[in-house]
Scaffold this active site. Structure first.
Site, mmCIF file in Angstrom:
data_model
loop_
_atom_site.group_PDB
_atom_site.id
_atom_site.type_symbol
_atom_site.label_atom_id
_atom_site.label_comp_id
_atom_site.label_asym_id
_atom_site.label_seq_id
_atom_site.Cartn_x
_atom_site.Cartn_y
_atom_site.Cartn_z
ATOM 1 N N LYS B 95 0.874 -1.164 0.000
ATOM 2 C CA LYS B 95 0.000 0.000 0.000
ATOM 3 C C LYS B 95 0.915 1.219 0.000
ATOM 4 O O LYS B 95 1.663 1.442 0.951
ATOM 5 C CB LYS B 95 -0.910 0.005 1.231
ATOM 6 C CG LYS B 95 -1.928 1.133 1.149
ATOM 7 C CD LYS B 95 -2.649 1.338 2.458
ATOM 8 C CE LYS B 95 -2.999 2.812 2.573
ATOM 9 N NZ LYS B 95 -3.421 3.192 3.899
ATOM 10 N N GLY B 156 -7.632 9.414 9.693
ATOM 11 C CA GLY B 156 -7.875 9.565 11.126
ATOM 12 C C GLY B 156 -8.926 10.594 11.501
ATOM 13 O O GLY B 156 -9.181 10.816 12.679
ATOM 14 N N ALA B 183 -9.311 5.429 4.329
ATOM 15 C CA ALA B 183 -9.083 6.543 5.253
ATOM 16 C C ALA B 183 -10.280 7.474 5.399
ATOM 17 O O ALA B 183 -11.039 7.687 4.458
ATOM 18 C CB ALA B 183 -7.882 7.383 4.855
ATOM 19 N N GLY B 184 -10.426 7.996 6.604
ATOM 20 C CA GLY B 184 -11.429 9.013 6.868
ATOM 21 C C GLY B 184 -12.772 8.490 7.337
ATOM 22 O O GLY B 184 -13.621 9.271 7.734
ATOM 23 N N ASN B 205 -8.890 2.175 10.060
ATOM 24 C CA ASN B 205 -8.078 1.782 11.211
ATOM 25 C C ASN B 205 -8.559 2.504 12.472
ATOM 26 O O ASN B 205 -9.123 1.899 13.375
ATOM 27 C CB ASN B 205 -6.599 2.086 10.926
ATOM 28 C CG ASN B 205 -5.668 1.545 11.993
ATOM 29 O OD1 ASN B 205 -6.069 1.228 13.108
ATOM 30 N ND2 ASN B 205 -4.404 1.435 11.681
ATOM 31 N N THR B 206 -8.402 3.824 12.479
ATOM 32 C CA THR B 206 -8.673 4.585 13.699
ATOM 33 C C THR B 206 -10.086 4.355 14.247
ATOM 34 O O THR B 206 -10.271 4.200 15.449
ATOM 35 C CB THR B 206 -8.479 6.093 13.429
ATOM 36 O OG1 THR B 206 -7.209 6.268 12.806
ATOM 37 C CG2 THR B 206 -8.512 6.886 14.718
#
Lengths: 324, 256
Positions: B95, B156, B183-184, B205-206
């Site tokens: 990635k 994040g 993301a986001g 992830n976050t």
């Protein structure tokens, strides 16, 4: 019979103190002489902050950690009981809400923050005071406890290699040679002298990327910590880590820009996969390990439980393996 | 089943492995969600010396690993990190992240294309973390990428799909390229929305790692991804202004 303890860091010394208090004769065998940089507890923050740690740590850490402040005080350590102040910068306010949802404390407005820490007046509109928490100076505490143990007849020997006979293994990460599921979690820290600043309690600055804690050591000395990296590397701190910690400190208070950098350090903490501590008996050896980032917080209760087992046969709740 | 570079993957949910309270919680999140791919950061752990213990735990998850170049701010750094990742994880999947803006972590389009071209030429299967920019997408495909990972919002932030028009346009423009919203994402509903738009998978992830109960949140996302995908495949109705009762009025005592 003399009880052998391997490892003279925070866990080994706490273990020696508990056994001595129960009338046992104790010998501590360590890699090097004296409390020093070869112990990962030497690099610790010394926050006795079970509630704040509970933001990410599991319940046993919070509950067992509550014993710590009284225990260290009883050992003659200088325990400062001023609580923890948690703050976040303007655009990270949501971080404070999230933290306050998980950690019990008193929410403060700008005036209350200023009343608590006058040097932070006007810098933070809100804060969280976790009043029951405490802190200590790890190095003074380790050295002081060691002296006290010597006075009480504990002998200290320098030695490497495996101890064959019955012993309590408190070696931390070095015990990876026998504890396969132990891993290192690296932390980096700085020590600054900022005589212009008078912060009186540990401050936690919440940030989505660069969280920081600042622990006052007295006399204008502050410890900054700490990164948490999945690595057993014990080499020097990276520029990136130093930049992150120093930038965060500068954001906490610009007076840190004038501070002197006294020290930059790094080490790896011993942790099991759930980041919870363990007591294991294998043959004649009892392993007390995996205190992760909670060395000073958990060493007292771990020592108590291990001593209860050795002296009174009470099996510790954190025991996950017993092959006597 | 969705495929990336010819490799079918059982789940359309990909999870990152950073920021969890402990490796144990991380593994519970994977178990409960059935996520098919785990991204793993190479740079920082490797730079500090020994990340082997944690990587061993990540390998034990039993899912396909997708190492990333998180934290790289130039094409050169990213290429070096990718080569290191190939050795460490014995995979040519990477990635690719080349960060161009320190505050928003926005990708550097030029560095990204440069690194992608080098890595594709070296046989890497590149998953570029990109924006929804159509021209940039085209360049990445020209460089040899066969997957694109546009952001939903900056890493994040949990803002969800910040540019719906852009993401729709990207999907419409490249109907045959596997597209992953990366993301986001902050909530399961946002993941469902991305899947309803026809995206092939999502990566986050976050939102999971920092939830009060990460494993439960991971499962929530897994179900949302499934729901959104089914909604896409089933062909959703178009919204209309005129009310159309699902039960006919005839025969009902509506005059009573």
């Amino acid at each position: 019979m003399t009880q052998d303890i391997i490892g003279g860091g925070v866990m080994g010394l706490a273990m020696a103190a508990e056994l001595t208090a129960r009338g046992r004769q104790v010998r501590v065998i360590d890699r090097q002489h004296g409390a020093g940089p070869h112990h990962c507890s030497w690099w610790a923050g010394g926050m006795l902050a079970p509630d704040c740690e509970g933001e990410t740590a599991e319940e046993p850490v919070v509950r067992l950690g509550r014993e710590a402040a009284d225990w260290w005080q009883a050992q003659g350590a200088q325990v400062m009981r001023r609580g923890t102040l948690v703050v976040a910068l303007g655009r990270d306010r949501a971080e404070l809400d999230r933290f306050a949802r998980r950690v019990p404390g008193r929410l403060l407005d700008a005036n209350a923050v200023a009343a608590l820490e006058p040097d932070l007046a006007g810098r933070f509109g809100r804060g969280l005071h976790v009043e029951t928490e405490a802190h200590l100076d790890p190095r003074a505490t380790l050295s002081g406890l060691r002296e006290r143990l010597v006075e009480r007849g504990v002998t200290f020997e320098t030695g490497e290699g495996r101890v064959m006979g019955p012993a309590i293994d408190c070696r931390g990460l070095a015990a990876r040679d026998v504890l396969a599921d132990l891993r290192g979690v690296r932390g980096e820290m700085l020590v600054l002298r900022a005589p212009e600043l008078a912060l009186t309690r540990p401050i936690r600055l919440l940030h989505p990327r660069y969280p920081l804690y600042v622990v006052p050591r007295g006399g204008g000395i502050y410890m900054l910590g700490a990164t948490q990296i999945e690595s057993a590397g014990r080499g020097p701190a990276t520029v990136r880590a130093a930049l992150e910690l120093l930038s965060a400190a500068y954001a906490l208070h610009p007076a840190f820009a004038e501070a002197e950098i006294l020290e930059i350090g790094a080490d790896a903490r011993p942790a099991f996969p759930d980041n919870l501590p363990r007591i294991r008996r294998r043959g004649g050896i009892i392993h007390v390990n995996g205190l992760f980032r909670h060395g000073f917080l958990l060493a007292p209760s771990m020592a108590r439980m291990a001593a209860d087992w050795i002296c009174d046969g009470i099996k510790p709740e954190v025991c996950d393996e017993d092959h006597g | 089943m969705v495929s990336f570079y010819g490799t079918p993957v059982a789940s359309r949910l990909m999870l990152g492995t950073a920021q969890y309270p402990s490796p144990k919680v991380l593994s519970e999140a994977f178990r409960r969600s059935g996520a098919g791919i785990a991204t793993v950061s190479v740079r920082r752990e490797a730079a500090a010396g020994e990340g082997a213990d944690f990587w061993a735990l990540v390998r034990k998850l039993g899912v396909r690993l997708l190492p990333n170049t998180a934290g790289c701010h130039s094409a050169r750094e990213a290429v070096t990190t990718a080569r290191m990742a190939r050795e460490l994880f014995s995979t040519d999947w990477i990635k690719l992240e080349v960060i161009g803006h320190a505050d928003t972590l926005q990708p550097d389009p030029w560095g990204l294309v440069e690194a992608a071209a080098i890595l594709c030429a070296e046989g890497f299967k590149v998953f570029p973390y990109t924006t929804e920019d159509l021209v940039l997408a085209e360049r990445l495909l020209d460089a040899g990428c066969e997957v694109l990972m546009p952001w939903g919002a900056p890493i994040g932030t949990g803002l969800g799909l910040a540019n719906r028009y852009g993401l729709r346009a990207l999907r419409a423009q490249f109907p045959d390229v596997p597209l992953v919203v990366d993301a986001g994402l902050g909530r399961p509903s946002q993941a469902a929305e991305a899947m309803e738009m026809g995206y092939d998978a999502v990566l986050l992830n976050t939102a999971v790692a920092k939830a009060d109960d990460p494993a439960a949140m991971a499962e929530g996302f897994a179900r949302a991804v499934e729901a959104g995908r089914l909604g896409f495949e089933a062909g959703a109705m178009e919204p209309r202004d005129m009310a159309a009762p699902s039960t006919p009025l005839i025969g009902k005592a509506f005059l009573a």
